[in-house]
Each structure stands twice: as C-alpha cells, then as structure tokens.
Design an enzyme around this catalytic site. Structure first.
Site, PDB file in Angstrom:
ATOM      1  N   SER A   1       0.836  -1.202   0.000  1.00  0.00           N
ATOM      2  CA  SER A   1       0.000   0.000   0.000  1.00  0.00           C
ATOM      3  C   SER A   1       0.872   1.253   0.000  1.00  0.00           C
ATOM      4  O   SER A   1       2.066   1.209   0.317  1.00  0.00           O
ATOM      5  CB  SER A   1      -0.912   0.023   1.223  1.00  0.00           C
ATOM      6  OG  SER A   1      -0.132   0.191   2.403  1.00  0.00           O
ATOM      7  N   HIS A   2       0.268   2.362  -0.342  1.00  0.00           N
ATOM      8  CA  HIS A   2       0.947   3.660  -0.332  1.00  0.00           C
ATOM      9  C   HIS A   2       1.585   3.903   1.042  1.00  0.00           C
ATOM     10  O   HIS A   2       2.754   4.280   1.140  1.00  0.00           O
ATOM     11  CB  HIS A   2      -0.072   4.753  -0.661  1.00  0.00           C
ATOM     12  CG  HIS A   2       0.438   6.142  -0.485  1.00  0.00           C
ATOM     13  ND1 HIS A   2       1.245   6.757  -1.420  1.00  0.00           N
ATOM     14  CD2 HIS A   2       0.264   7.030   0.525  1.00  0.00           C
ATOM     15  CE1 HIS A   2       1.542   7.975  -0.990  1.00  0.00           C
ATOM     16  NE2 HIS A   2       0.965   8.165   0.176  1.00  0.00           N
TER      17      HIS A   2
END
Length: 161
Positions: free
Chosen positions: A110-111
C-alpha cells in the site's frame, strides 16, 4: 530526456508505488493479506505483525487517534507514536511520526507501507485488544515500546522522550 528529469523529480520516490501496483505482485499481496488473517485466527502466530521494520525499542510521545487520515496533513512533534483505530493504506505519514500502531491490517504494498519503509517509520498491526487498550492508556505521555525476549511487545512510561 525523461518526464521525471524535466519535472526535476526523483523517480524512485514518486513513481515506484505505481510500478509496484502495476505488477501481479499487488494482487498476490492482497491475497496473502487475507490468508494471513485466516492463519492468525487458526494458529499461534502472535498478536501483532510488522508491516515495516521495528527498532529494538521505540521511544516517543504517544498520541491516540481514531483514523490516520484525520492527521495525515499535520506536522506533529518529533518522535510521535500514533495509536490508530483504523488505517486504510492510502494515507500519508504526518511529519514527526516514528511509529504507527493500528488494529486494522494494511497491505504491505500500500501507499502507506511503501512510504513508511522509505521514511523508516515502523508500522505495527496489533490483533490483541488488551495491548491496544494498554497503549491507549498512555495517550499524550512519553513511552518506550520494546520487543521482549519472547517477541512480545511491552510498553511503559519513559521519563523523557
């Protein structure tokens, strides 16, 4: 000349997330997150997992928040440890944060996870409600969070962080 050089932007910090997400590894990572939750519920894999590396001990001021996205654009004091009710993986890490504890799992690609690794911020997912309650009890206080010999997390007040 590449677009990144025209914009004077470092490729590794801006475009790496898109590159990672565009591969089959992103789908595999989501699948493994779901499998991980099932395995934890049926085996003795411990009550927490690290999304990014954890130092031997983390010393800082604990701040309890509901959602990481509520503070993502704020500048917090140096050495802040966040205890979040929820994270979704799309948030940015506030300036000053050295560790994030949460009860909701987040994908390792994920970011948030990619940024945490780049910024050397620890992300720890806790599946033990009692430990999270103990953490919440230290809200706004200086604490030290350490990994003991058995691999469990321990938290206590720290006189100066």
């Amino acid at each position: 000349t590449s677009l990144a050089s025209l914009l004077n932007v470092a490729i590794s910090s801006t475009f790496a997330e898109d590159t990672i997400r565009s591969t089959g590894l992103s789908a595999l990572s989501l699948l493994l997150t779901a499998v991980n939750q099932q395995l934890r519920s049926t085996t003795d894999l411990g009550s927490w997992e690290t999304i990014t590396p954890v130092r031997q001990s983390i010393i800082g001021r604990l701040l309890v928040i509901e959602r990481l996205e509520d503070v993502q654009n704020q500048e917090l004091s140096d050495h802040t440890i966040l205890c979040c009710q929820s994270i979704n993986g799309n948030e940015d890490i506030p300036v000053g944060v050295i560790a994030i504890f949460a009860s909701s799992p987040v994908d390792v690609l994920s970011h948030l996870a990619v940024r945490a690794r780049n910024e050397q911020v620890s992300i720890i997912i806790c599946y033990d409600g009692d430990f999270l309650e103990q953490l919440r009890g230290f809200d706004t206080r200086n604490v030290v969070v350490a990994v003991d010999r058995r691999g469990d997390l321990a938290v206590e007040c720290h006189p100066q962080a």
